[in-house]
Design a protein around this motif. Structure first.
Motif, mmCIF file in Angstrom:
data_model
loop_
_atom_site.group_PDB
_atom_site.id
_atom_site.type_symbol
_atom_site.label_atom_id
_atom_site.label_comp_id
_atom_site.label_asym_id
_atom_site.label_seq_id
_atom_site.Cartn_x
_atom_site.Cartn_y
_atom_site.Cartn_z
ATOM 1 N N VAL A 114 -24.659 10.587 -11.609
ATOM 2 C CA VAL A 114 -24.027 11.781 -11.076
ATOM 3 C C VAL A 114 -24.160 11.761 -9.561
ATOM 4 N N PRO A 115 -23.099 12.167 -8.832
ATOM 5 C CA PRO A 115 -23.180 12.193 -7.370
ATOM 6 C C PRO A 115 -24.420 12.961 -6.900
ATOM 7 N N PRO A 116 -25.271 12.330 -6.097
ATOM 8 C CA PRO A 116 -26.535 12.972 -5.707
ATOM 9 C C PRO A 116 -26.357 14.103 -4.714
ATOM 10 N N SER A 117 -25.239 14.139 -4.013
ATOM 11 C CA SER A 117 -25.060 15.166 -2.995
ATOM 12 C C SER A 117 -23.591 15.570 -2.916
ATOM 13 N N LEU A 118 -23.372 16.693 -2.294
ATOM 14 C CA LEU A 118 -22.017 17.216 -2.084
ATOM 15 C C LEU A 118 -21.522 16.745 -0.717
ATOM 16 N N PRO A 119 -20.190 16.695 -0.502
ATOM 17 C CA PRO A 119 -19.144 17.080 -1.456
ATOM 18 C C PRO A 119 -18.739 15.934 -2.376
ATOM 19 N N VAL A 120 -18.021 16.307 -3.446
ATOM 20 C CA VAL A 120 -17.458 15.325 -4.370
ATOM 21 C C VAL A 120 -16.348 14.560 -3.648
ATOM 22 N N LEU A 142 -8.238 6.762 -5.412
ATOM 23 C CA LEU A 142 -7.200 6.302 -6.328
ATOM 24 C C LEU A 142 -7.674 5.031 -7.015
ATOM 25 N N ASN A 143 -7.507 4.966 -8.329
ATOM 26 C CA ASN A 143 -7.872 3.760 -9.078
ATOM 27 C C ASN A 143 -6.878 3.580 -10.218
ATOM 28 N N PHE A 144 -7.025 2.483 -10.910
ATOM 29 C CA PHE A 144 -6.075 2.169 -11.981
ATOM 30 C C PHE A 144 -6.041 3.259 -13.047
ATOM 31 N N MET A 145 -7.229 3.789 -13.403
ATOM 32 C CA MET A 145 -7.308 4.775 -14.479
ATOM 33 C C MET A 145 -6.571 6.062 -14.120
ATOM 34 N N ASN A 146 -6.873 6.631 -12.935
ATOM 35 C CA ASN A 146 -6.230 7.918 -12.630
ATOM 36 C C ASN A 146 -4.749 7.766 -12.308
ATOM 37 N N ILE A 147 -4.363 6.631 -11.722
ATOM 38 C CA ILE A 147 -2.930 6.413 -11.470
ATOM 39 C C ILE A 147 -2.180 6.305 -12.798
ATOM 40 N N SER A 148 -2.770 5.615 -13.758
ATOM 41 C CA SER A 148 -2.151 5.489 -15.080
ATOM 42 C C SER A 148 -2.030 6.854 -15.758
ATOM 43 N N VAL A 181 -1.679 18.701 -20.667
ATOM 44 C CA VAL A 181 -2.899 19.315 -20.133
ATOM 45 C C VAL A 181 -4.050 18.310 -20.125
ATOM 46 N N ILE A 182 -4.220 17.614 -21.236
ATOM 47 C CA ILE A 182 -5.319 16.638 -21.349
ATOM 48 C C ILE A 182 -5.164 15.513 -20.335
ATOM 49 N N SER A 183 -3.943 14.998 -20.184
ATOM 50 C CA SER A 183 -3.728 13.872 -19.268
ATOM 51 C C SER A 183 -3.922 14.281 -17.808
ATOM 52 N N ILE A 184 -3.468 15.474 -17.438
ATOM 53 C CA ILE A 184 -3.679 15.948 -16.061
ATOM 54 C C ILE A 184 -5.171 16.139 -15.798
ATOM 55 N N TYR A 185 -5.847 16.772 -16.764
ATOM 56 C CA TYR A 185 -7.287 17.016 -16.612
ATOM 57 C C TYR A 185 -8.048 15.700 -16.434
ATOM 58 N N LEU A 186 -7.774 14.716 -17.299
ATOM 59 C CA LEU A 186 -8.483 13.445 -17.215
ATOM 60 C C LEU A 186 -8.136 12.685 -15.930
ATOM 61 N N SER A 187 -6.881 12.786 -15.496
ATOM 62 C CA SER A 187 -6.501 12.091 -14.257
ATOM 63 C C SER A 187 -7.277 12.638 -13.060
ATOM 64 N N LEU A 188 -7.516 13.934 -13.066
ATOM 65 C CA LEU A 188 -8.302 14.537 -11.984
ATOM 66 C C LEU A 188 -9.772 14.148 -12.099
ATOM 67 N N MET A 189 -10.308 14.158 -13.317
ATOM 68 C CA MET A 189 -11.711 13.815 -13.497
ATOM 69 C C MET A 189 -11.979 12.351 -13.155
ATOM 70 N N PHE A 190 -11.060 11.453 -13.523
ATOM 71 C CA PHE A 190 -11.258 10.034 -13.224
ATOM 72 C C PHE A 190 -10.957 9.695 -11.766
ATOM 73 N N SER A 191 -10.535 10.695 -10.989
ATOM 74 C CA SER A 191 -10.311 10.480 -9.557
ATOM 75 C C SER A 191 -11.599 10.602 -8.766
ATOM 76 N N ILE A 192 -12.637 11.141 -9.392
ATOM 77 C CA ILE A 192 -13.913 11.322 -8.715
ATOM 78 C C ILE A 192 -14.625 9.978 -8.574
ATOM 79 N N GLN A 193 -15.087 9.716 -7.376
ATOM 80 C CA GLN A 193 -15.787 8.435 -7.140
ATOM 81 C C GLN A 193 -17.114 8.398 -7.876
#
Length: 364
Positions: free
Chosen positions: A304-310, A314-320, A352-364
């Motif tokens: 988990v990211p140790p500090s803020l901000p998140v 862009l990566n293959f997963m979120n672009i897909s 809804v699911i695909s948009i949600y996951l695309s945003l979540m997989f955008s996090i480094q």
């Protein structure tokens, strides 16, 4: 017990919407709406529902605070010392008078009585708003923002629910859309504006993405993502169907408004979860006290990211996933062209699911 709280909170919003939609529709001339048939028992059950479902947060607080001092003393303390307890006492009094009024007066036949019923509802909304999270953070502005938000949603969703599930036919549907479409647009605008103002009391705009690490932020994100297909259905029901009817088409709009109303019930569920989470005014402090959201951790994985901000990338997963979201968006519109409302509803859920996951997989 927390899941029971989510369920009852969702049902509470449904009761308010059902009552608000019923009385609004009975204020409208019969020539400007479909014929509505709803038994008075639905109204009585909804008022009882408001009374019982609004009690659940009080019972949950009593359960959380219970100790060896004794249950009777703790109950008395919650009802007399906590705002949520005081608000329920007011809710109880108003609900009793409201139930008697609906029972003994022809509220579905006399417009004056329908209007008085709406006044009862607004008083109940104000009471709920007074005990809400926003009001606890800022008593005056939080109360106003929450009350406007709740009222606008109840008017919009309630009218849609009644016309979708309790109308006998599609007669006068074009006349109905002429006044409901601008009403829905105004309610949507007020909902978005008041929702943003409420969020500003709880989470700073710069911390919006950071809040996703918390249960509150996850519920907020899901609620916002669900708005996307709702806007699609709102456009279909408000403009595309209107064009069909203006051309004299026999197109049946009810399955499409039913689909939109089901999506709006998902918004209620997300709001119910949101309302029972700790408001994260300070993200880092809340993370230290409550820990990271299990949903966030299960999707993000790894460290988990140790500090803020998140941070985002862009990566293959979120672009897909963004590409898949675009495909589902097109398929929702295509299902309208093919007149398959059930498929459109399921495709909206996948959107809804695909948009949600695309945003979540955008996090480094």
């Amino acid at each position: 017990m927390i899941y029971a709280l989510y369920l009852t909170e969702t049902l509470l919003y449904l009761c308010f919407s059902l009552l608000m939609g019923t009385f609004i529709m009975h204020l409208i001339p019969s020539t400007k709406r479909p014929s509505i048939h709803i038994h008075k028992g639905w109204l009585q059950f909804s008022i009882i529902g408001i009374l019982l479902f609004s009690l659940m947060p009080v019972l949950y607080l009593i359960f959380m605070l219970f100790n060896d001092t004794g249950i009777s003393l703790r109950v008395q303390d919650v009802f007399l010392s906590f705002r949520v307890g005081k608000a329920w006492i007011i809710t109880f009094i108003i609900s009793v008078f409201f139930y008697l009024f609906v029972t003994f007066f022809p509220v579905l036949k006399n417009k004056r009585y329908s209007f008085i019923s709406i006044i009862f509802l607004v008083l109940l909304i104000f009471t709920i708003g007074w005990a809400s999270h926003p009001a606890s953070l800022n008593e005056s502005t939080g109360f106003i923002y929450h009350s406007i938000h709740f009222t606008a949603v109840s008017v919009w969703v309630g009218t849609l629910l009644i016309v979708s599930w309790f109308s006998k036919n599609q007669e006068n549907w074009l006349a109905f859309l002429k006044w409901f479409t601008p009403t829905a647009i105004i309610c949507l605008g007020l909902t978005i504006l008041s929702g943003f103002l409420i969020m500003s009391l709880i989470v700073d705009a710069k911390d919006y993405a950071n809040s996703w690490m918390l249960n509150y932020g996850q519920a907020l994100l899901i609620k916002h993502v669900i708005i996307v297909p709702i806007l699609i259905f709102a456009y279909i029901n408000g403009f595309w169907i209107k064009k069909h009817l203006q051309k004299g088409s026999t197109f049946n709009p009810k399955p499409w408004t039913k689909a939109e109303s089901i999506l709006l019930l998902l918004i209620f569920t997300a709001t119910a979860v949101l309302g029972q989470q700790e408001p994260p005014k300070e993200i880092q402090t809340t993370l230290n006290d409550s820990g990271i959201s299990p949903l966030f951790h299960s999707i993000y994985g790894g460290t988990v990211p140790p500090s803020l901000p998140v941070q985002f990338e862009l990566n293959f997963m979120n672009i897909s996933l963004f590409g898949i979201s675009a495909i589902f968006f097109i398929l929702v519109l295509w299902s309208y062209i093919k007149k398959v409302p059930a498929a459109s509803l399921f495709l909206s859920l996948f959107l809804v699911i695909s948009i949600y996951l695309s945003l979540m997989f955008s996090i480094q």
